[in-house]
Motif scaffolding. Structure first.
Motif, PDB file in Angstrom:
ATOM      1  N   MET B 456       0.838  -1.215   0.000  1.00 28.20           N
ATOM      2  CA  MET B 456       0.000   0.000   0.000  1.00 28.20           C
ATOM      3  C   MET B 456       0.865   1.255   0.000  1.00 28.20           C
ATOM      4  O   MET B 456       0.607   2.224  -0.698  1.00 28.20           O
ATOM      5  CB  MET B 456      -0.889   0.028   1.247  1.00 28.20           C
ATOM      6  N   GLY B 457       1.917   1.219   0.830  1.00 31.20           N
ATOM      7  CA  GLY B 457       2.775   2.398   0.979  1.00 31.20           C
ATOM      8  C   GLY B 457       3.950   2.415   0.022  1.00 31.20           C
ATOM      9  O   GLY B 457       4.805   3.279   0.133  1.00 31.20           O
ATOM     10  N   ARG B 458       3.965   1.440  -0.906  1.00 28.08           N
ATOM     11  CA  ARG B 458       5.072   1.302  -1.877  1.00 28.08           C
ATOM     12  C   ARG B 458       6.438   1.335  -1.176  1.00 28.08           C
ATOM     13  O   ARG B 458       7.339   2.084  -1.548  1.00 28.08           O
ATOM     14  CB  ARG B 458       4.988   2.380  -2.936  1.00 28.08           C
ATOM     15  N   GLY B 459       6.504   0.572  -0.107  1.00 25.75           N
ATOM     16  CA  GLY B 459       7.777   0.421   0.606  1.00 25.75           C
ATOM     17  C   GLY B 459       8.080   1.517   1.613  1.00 25.75           C
ATOM     18  O   GLY B 459       9.119   1.472   2.280  1.00 25.75           O
ATOM     19  N   ASP B 460       7.162   2.494   1.738  1.00 29.47           N
ATOM     20  CA  ASP B 460       7.399   3.599   2.676  1.00 29.47           C
ATOM     21  C   ASP B 460       6.849   3.247   4.062  1.00 29.47           C
ATOM     22  O   ASP B 460       5.659   2.948   4.216  1.00 29.47           O
ATOM     23  CB  ASP B 460       6.709   4.859   2.140  1.00 29.47           C
ATOM     24  N   TRP B 461       7.704   3.307   5.073  1.00 27.34           N
ATOM     25  CA  TRP B 461       7.298   2.962   6.438  1.00 27.34           C
ATOM     26  C   TRP B 461       6.327   3.992   7.038  1.00 27.34           C
ATOM     27  O   TRP B 461       5.735   3.749   8.063  1.00 27.34           O
ATOM     28  CB  TRP B 461       8.533   2.816   7.330  1.00 27.34           C
ATOM     29  N   GLY B 462       6.229   5.128   6.359  1.00 30.57           N
ATOM     30  CA  GLY B 462       5.301   6.169   6.819  1.00 30.57           C
ATOM     31  C   GLY B 462       3.860   5.703   6.844  1.00 30.57           C
ATOM     32  O   GLY B 462       3.024   6.275   7.559  1.00 30.57           O
ATOM     33  N   ILE B 463       3.566   4.614   6.131  1.00 32.59           N
ATOM     34  CA  ILE B 463       2.203   4.066   6.112  1.00 32.59           C
ATOM     35  C   ILE B 463       1.750   3.668   7.530  1.00 32.59           C
ATOM     36  O   ILE B 463       0.575   3.666   7.840  1.00 32.59           O
ATOM     37  CB  ILE B 463       2.126   2.847   5.139  1.00 32.59           C
ATOM     38  N   PHE B 464       2.740   3.359   8.382  1.00 35.56           N
ATOM     39  CA  PHE B 464       2.395   2.903   9.737  1.00 35.56           C
ATOM     40  C   PHE B 464       2.021   4.047  10.686  1.00 35.56           C
ATOM     41  O   PHE B 464       1.650   3.794  11.824  1.00 35.56           O
ATOM     42  CB  PHE B 464       3.548   2.061  10.326  1.00 35.56           C
ATOM     43  N   VAL B 465       2.158   5.285  10.212  1.00 32.02           N
ATOM     44  CA  VAL B 465       1.699   6.420  11.039  1.00 32.02           C
ATOM     45  C   VAL B 465       0.831   7.347  10.170  1.00 32.02           C
ATOM     46  O   VAL B 465       0.843   8.560  10.327  1.00 32.02           O
ATOM     47  CB  VAL B 465       2.875   7.207  11.662  1.00 32.02           C
ATOM     48  N   SER B 466       0.050   6.716   9.285  1.00 35.64           N
ATOM     49  CA  SER B 466      -0.702   7.524   8.323  1.00 35.64           C
ATOM     50  C   SER B 466      -2.153   7.764   8.720  1.00 35.64           C
ATOM     51  O   SER B 466      -2.882   8.429   8.003  1.00 35.64           O
ATOM     52  CB  SER B 466      -0.651   6.856   6.950  1.00 35.64           C
ATOM     53  N   SER B 467      -2.591   7.199   9.842  1.00 29.24           N
ATOM     54  CA  SER B 467      -3.973   7.439  10.270  1.00 29.24           C
ATOM     55  C   SER B 467      -3.990   7.657  11.784  1.00 29.24           C
ATOM     56  O   SER B 467      -3.052   7.231  12.484  1.00 29.24           O
ATOM     57  CB  SER B 467      -4.849   6.239   9.913  1.00 29.24           C
ATOM     58  N   PRO B 468      -5.035   8.322  12.309  1.00 31.72           N
ATOM     59  CA  PRO B 468      -5.075   8.549  13.770  1.00 31.72           C
ATOM     60  C   PRO B 468      -5.010   7.244  14.564  1.00 31.72           C
ATOM     61  O   PRO B 468      -4.333   7.172  15.584  1.00 31.72           O
ATOM     62  CB  PRO B 468      -6.429   9.240  13.979  1.00 31.72           C
ATOM     63  N   VAL B 469      -5.695   6.201  14.036  1.00 30.35           N
ATOM     64  CA  VAL B 469      -5.704   4.912  14.770  1.00 30.35           C
ATOM     65  C   VAL B 469      -4.294   4.342  14.846  1.00 30.35           C
ATOM     66  O   VAL B 469      -3.842   3.908  15.918  1.00 30.35           O
ATOM     67  CB  VAL B 469      -6.667   3.901  14.098  1.00 30.35           C
ATOM     68  N   SER B 470      -3.583   4.361  13.711  1.00 30.94           N
ATOM     69  CA  SER B 470      -2.229   3.777  13.720  1.00 30.94           C
ATOM     70  C   SER B 470      -1.300   4.595  14.624  1.00 30.94           C
ATOM     71  O   SER B 470      -0.457   4.021  15.321  1.00 30.94           O
ATOM     72  CB  SER B 470      -1.670   3.653  12.305  1.00 30.94           C
ATOM     73  N   ILE B 471      -1.489   5.928  14.638  1.00 35.27           N
ATOM     74  CA  ILE B 471      -0.644   6.759  15.518  1.00 35.27           C
ATOM     75  C   ILE B 471      -0.901   6.394  16.984  1.00 35.27           C
ATOM     76  O   ILE B 471       0.042   6.253  17.781  1.00 35.27           O
ATOM     77  CB  ILE B 471      -0.897   8.262  15.258  1.00 35.27           C
ATOM     78  N   VAL B 472      -2.197   6.208  17.315  1.00 33.29           N
ATOM     79  CA  VAL B 472      -2.534   5.832  18.703  1.00 33.29           C
ATOM     80  C   VAL B 472      -1.861   4.504  19.064  1.00 33.29           C
ATOM     81  O   VAL B 472      -1.278   4.364  20.150  1.00 33.29           O
ATOM     82  CB  VAL B 472      -4.078   5.744  18.882  1.00 33.29           C
ATOM     83  N   ILE B 473      -1.912   3.538  18.135  1.00 31.48           N
ATOM     84  CA  ILE B 473      -1.312   2.223  18.450  1.00 31.48           C
ATOM     85  C   ILE B 473       0.209   2.342  18.595  1.00 31.48           C
ATOM     86  O   ILE B 473       0.801   1.728  19.488  1.00 31.48           O
ATOM     87  CB  ILE B 473      -1.675   1.154  17.390  1.00 31.48           C
ATOM     88  N   VAL B 474       0.827   3.151  17.719  1.00 28.42           N
ATOM     89  CA  VAL B 474       2.288   3.341  17.824  1.00 28.42           C
ATOM     90  C   VAL B 474       2.614   3.948  19.204  1.00 28.42           C
ATOM     91  O   VAL B 474       3.557   3.508  19.882  1.00 28.42           O
ATOM     92  CB  VAL B 474       2.806   4.233  16.682  1.00 28.42           C
ATOM     93  N   ILE B 475       1.801   4.941  19.620  1.00 33.16           N
ATOM     94  CA  ILE B 475       2.031   5.558  20.945  1.00 33.16           C
ATOM     95  C   ILE B 475       1.884   4.496  22.039  1.00 33.16           C
ATOM     96  O   ILE B 475       2.692   4.424  22.970  1.00 33.16           O
ATOM     97  CB  ILE B 475       1.058   6.743  21.173  1.00 33.16           C
ATOM     98  N   ILE B 477       2.362   1.299  21.771  1.00 37.84           N
ATOM     99  CA  ILE B 477       3.514   0.374  21.735  1.00 37.84           C
ATOM    100  C   ILE B 477       4.701   0.999  22.476  1.00 37.84           C
ATOM    101  O   ILE B 477       5.306   0.360  23.356  1.00 37.84           O
ATOM    102  CB  ILE B 477       3.907   0.043  20.271  1.00 37.84           C
ATOM    103  N   PHE B 478       4.992   2.265  22.156  1.00 35.68           N
ATOM    104  CA  PHE B 478       6.146   2.904  22.804  1.00 35.68           C
ATOM    105  C   PHE B 478       5.891   3.150  24.292  1.00 35.68           C
ATOM    106  O   PHE B 478       6.811   3.074  25.105  1.00 35.68           O
ATOM    107  CB  PHE B 478       6.526   4.189  22.055  1.00 35.68           C
ATOM    108  N   SER B 479       4.607   3.429  24.637  1.00 31.00           N
ATOM    109  CA  SER B 479       4.291   3.609  26.067  1.00 31.00           C
ATOM    110  C   SER B 479       4.534   2.310  26.824  1.00 31.00           C
ATOM    111  O   SER B 479       5.058   2.315  27.932  1.00 31.00           O
ATOM    112  CB  SER B 479       2.836   4.023  26.256  1.00 31.00           C
ATOM    113  N   SER B 480       4.114   1.174  26.210  1.00 34.22           N
ATOM    114  CA  SER B 480       4.316  -0.127  26.872  1.00 34.22           C
ATOM    115  C   SER B 480       5.797  -0.376  27.086  1.00 34.22           C
ATOM    116  O   SER B 480       6.219  -0.821  28.160  1.00 34.22           O
ATOM    117  CB  SER B 480       3.752  -1.270  26.034  1.00 34.22           C
ATOM    118  N   LEU B 481       6.581  -0.092  26.036  1.00 36.14           N
ATOM    119  CA  LEU B 481       8.023  -0.310  26.153  1.00 36.14           C
ATOM    120  C   LEU B 481       8.619   0.628  27.211  1.00 36.14           C
ATOM    121  O   LEU B 481       9.454   0.218  28.015  1.00 36.14           O
ATOM    122  CB  LEU B 481       8.706  -0.085  24.796  1.00 36.14           C
TER     123      LEU B 481
END
Lengths: 138, 500
Positions: B456-475, B477-481
């Motif tokens: 979908m992102g044509r190899g760009d990792w930015g796809i993983f922070v491209s929506s509010p939901v994904s940003i929340v999940i990334v946060i 993940i880092f909060s858990s760590l």
């Protein structure tokens, strides 16, 4: 675990194309790295124990009994593949109850018979499901 | 929603389904009183036997077990200071001192009331959340699913703070095993060694039977001896005092239920965390916290309310995202798969009525187990006297027959045995099994999500922070760590700096 991960990596490199192995090898290298940390911390801990005179021996686990139990289960599986479920279950219960469970032969015999009968009744008669008959009888 | 709920209740309240529900409740109570077994083992043993049943009957049976195991475990926790299941450990703290003071029946009465109340609260909460869960689920695309799988794995691996590295190793091995079989993305086969059996991957159900039922039975067989030797404290007077006390301490019930529902919905946190948080928060809120541990009825009510409320909470990630929040839910997920249902967004859209039936089954089983628990206390306690060396071979045999019965493949027996031995070795060398199981379940979702996201992102990792939901999940993940790493870093700082 270390051997498993190394074997996994070797298999991935020798039997798969680059696309198929991409994600599996990523997971393998991460696991390998973590195993390295675990081994290192384990050695440091055992080194510290040796310096303080603590032998660190796990005396709570009866290794001989462990081997006996695991071997009995392997024998059960061997029996299932050779002679089928019913004879293997009967023999396994009889042996494990008398030998490992320290029960009387009469108690073990009755339990093994009742259990084998229950499995036969439930699966073969109740559910009309034929259990594996074994290589010797199939 | 009401129409669905009524329809689901009608599905459950048929003679046959009710029989299966009651069978599940009795099985759950019996297994619950045997320390070390628990709902996961009971579900793993019964899972193959549900094959061929109507899905609704199978779910009623499973719901009966899940809703009642905690009640069974509380009986031995109170009577003989031995928690039947891990979450019941918190009940021992005040339950056993009560039993020693001759107030066992009072404690059991409180348990039998607090558990169903917690279950009811969990059900109401889940019913309120469920209509919105659908909209939430539709916001999930491949990147969010990949991140969610990573989040599930990380939280589960981090949940045992004393064993994080080993938890992550177990998760890594689980992922590696999940990649065995036909690769739907690249089209090749992986690690099958020419075997047709492994073409579909390592089968989940025999693996779960091995990792839970077989492992526990190998352990019990090796440790030998009987589970318990003392049932002298089984006295049945004063039950109603405990029932009344539960209603009198409604705030404790409410607090425990809220904690149970929230903690239950967090993957990896599990019932034990829920019951201990509930216990400690009740203790901290009390004007006399020092009296806890000496036989306070609130110390029994709080963990038991949380214990049953957590089941409904744990259903949410399992059904909506296909991420089992606990080992019990992982096995339950196996039952869903066995009956042709794929937990995840489609499940929520296509099998809504089944979900409501399951919630009704869970709640009713919590109520039924409370009542049956009181009736069957004396007999249930006797199960603990069965010798481990007698019980284990019988369960091992049943498990292997069950593994074979799934689809008549002898390979299932080998998988169950190998996983049983692997599980035992993990137990022996202090590697947690749950991350391995969760990774085995989530591996394919994670890989597919990752590959599709990359496309979908044509190899760009930015796809993983491209929506509010994904940003929340990334946060998250880092909060858990961070939650895990910050105390570690603080501990590593020199003592002089910390004092300053």
């Amino acid at each position: 675990m270390l051997l498993f991960v190394i074997g996994y990596l070797v298999t991935a490199y020798t039997t798969m194309d680059a696309d198929s192995r991409m994600v599996p090898i990523l997971a393998s290298y991460m696991t390998l790295f973590l195993l390295g940390i675990d081994l290192f911390t384990g050695w440091s801990r055992s080194g510290a124990k040796a310096r303080t005179g603590d032998s660190g021996k796990d005396e709570g686990v009866p290794v001989v009994r462990e081997i006996k139990v695991l071997l009995s289960i392997v024998a059960l599986v061997g029996g299932v593949f050779l002679a089928g479920f019913h004879p293997a279950i009967f023999v396994y219960l009889l042996v494990s109850l008398t030998y490992l469970g320290q029960q009387s032969l009469a108690y073990a015999l009755v339990t093994a018979l009742l259990s084998s009968a229950a499995i036969y009744l439930i699966f073969e008669l109740g559910l009309s499901f034929q259990l594996f008959p074994g290589i010797l009888f199939s | 929603m009401l129409e669905l709920l009524l329809g689901a209740t009608a599905d459950i309240f048929t003679l046959r389904t009710m029989l299966f529900l009651q069978l599940g409740v009795i099985a759950g109570l019996v297994v619950g009183v045997i320390p070390g077994l628990g709902g996961t083992t009971a579900l793993a043993i019964l899972m193959p036997l549900t094959f061929g049943m109507e899905p609704i009957d199978a779910f009623a049976l499973a719901g009966g077990i899940m809703g009642s195991v905690g009640a069974g475990g509380a009986i031995t926790a109170i009577l003989i200071n031995t928690p039947g299941t891990a979450p019941n450990a918190a009940t021992c703290l005040d339950g056993y001192p009560m039993a020693r003071q001759g107030r066992a029946a009072e404690a059991l009465g409180a348990t039998a009331t607090a558990s169903p109340l917690g279950g009811l609260f969990g059900m109401i909460t889940l019913l309120l959340i469920l209509p919105y869960a659908k909209e939430l689920v539709l916001m999930f695309r491949p990147p969010e699913f990949f991140l969610l799988a990573v989040f599930g794995l990380i939280t589960i691996a981090l949940s045992d703070s004393a064993n994080v590295v080993r938890g992550l190793i177990a998760a890594g091995v689980g992922l590696m095993l999940a990649f065995v079989g036909y690769d739907s993305v690249s089209g090749g086969d992986r690690f099958t060694f020419g075997s047709d059996y492994l073409w579909d991957g390592i089968p989940l159900v025999p693996s779960l039977i091995g990792l839970f039922a077989m492992t526990e039975m190998i352990r019990l067989s090796i440790s030998g001896g009987s589970v318990a030797t003392d049932t002298d404290s089984v006295r049945l007077d004063g039950v109603m005092t405990g029932v009344r006390a539960t209603f009198r301490h409604w705030r404790v019930v409410l607090r425990g239920s809220i904690i149970g529902t929230i903690v239950g919905a967090v993957p990896g946190a599990g019932g034990t965390v829920a019951t201990f948080i509930s216990y400690s928060s009740t203790k901290n809120a009390d004007p006399h916290p020092e009296t806890f541990g000496t036989g306070r009825i609130e110390g029994v009510i709080a963990p038991e309310a949380a214990n049953n409320a957590k089941d409904c909470g744990a259903l949410l990630p399992t059904l909506a995202f296909g991420i089992p929040g606990s080992s019990e839910m992982a096995v339950f997920l196996g039952i869903l798969v066995l009956h042709g249902m794929q937990p995840g967004p489609t499940m929520l859209l296509e099998h809504e009525r089944v979900i409501y039936s399951l919630i009704v089954a869970l709640t009713f089983s919590a109520v039924l187990s409370g009542v049956l628990g009181l009736v069957l206390i004396r007999w249930l306690a006797m199960v603990t006297l069965v010798k481990g060396s007698v019980l284990a071979p019988l369960v091992i045999v049943t498990s292997l027959v069950g593994a074979y019965a799934i689809d008549s493949r002898p390979g299932n027996v080998i998988v169950a045995i190998i996983m049983g031995v692997v599980g035992y070795l993990m137990l022996r060398f202090h590697y947690p099994r749950l991350p391995l199981v969760i990774a085995l379940v989530l591996g394919e979702t994670a890989e597919r999500g990752y590959m599709q996201s990359m496309m979908m992102g044509r190899g760009d990792w930015g796809i993983f922070v491209s929506s509010p939901v994904s940003i929340v999940i990334v946060i998250l993940i880092f909060s858990s760590l961070g939650w895990w790493a910050i105390p570690l870093i603080m501990k590593m700082r020199p003592a002089s700096k910390r004092e300053k």
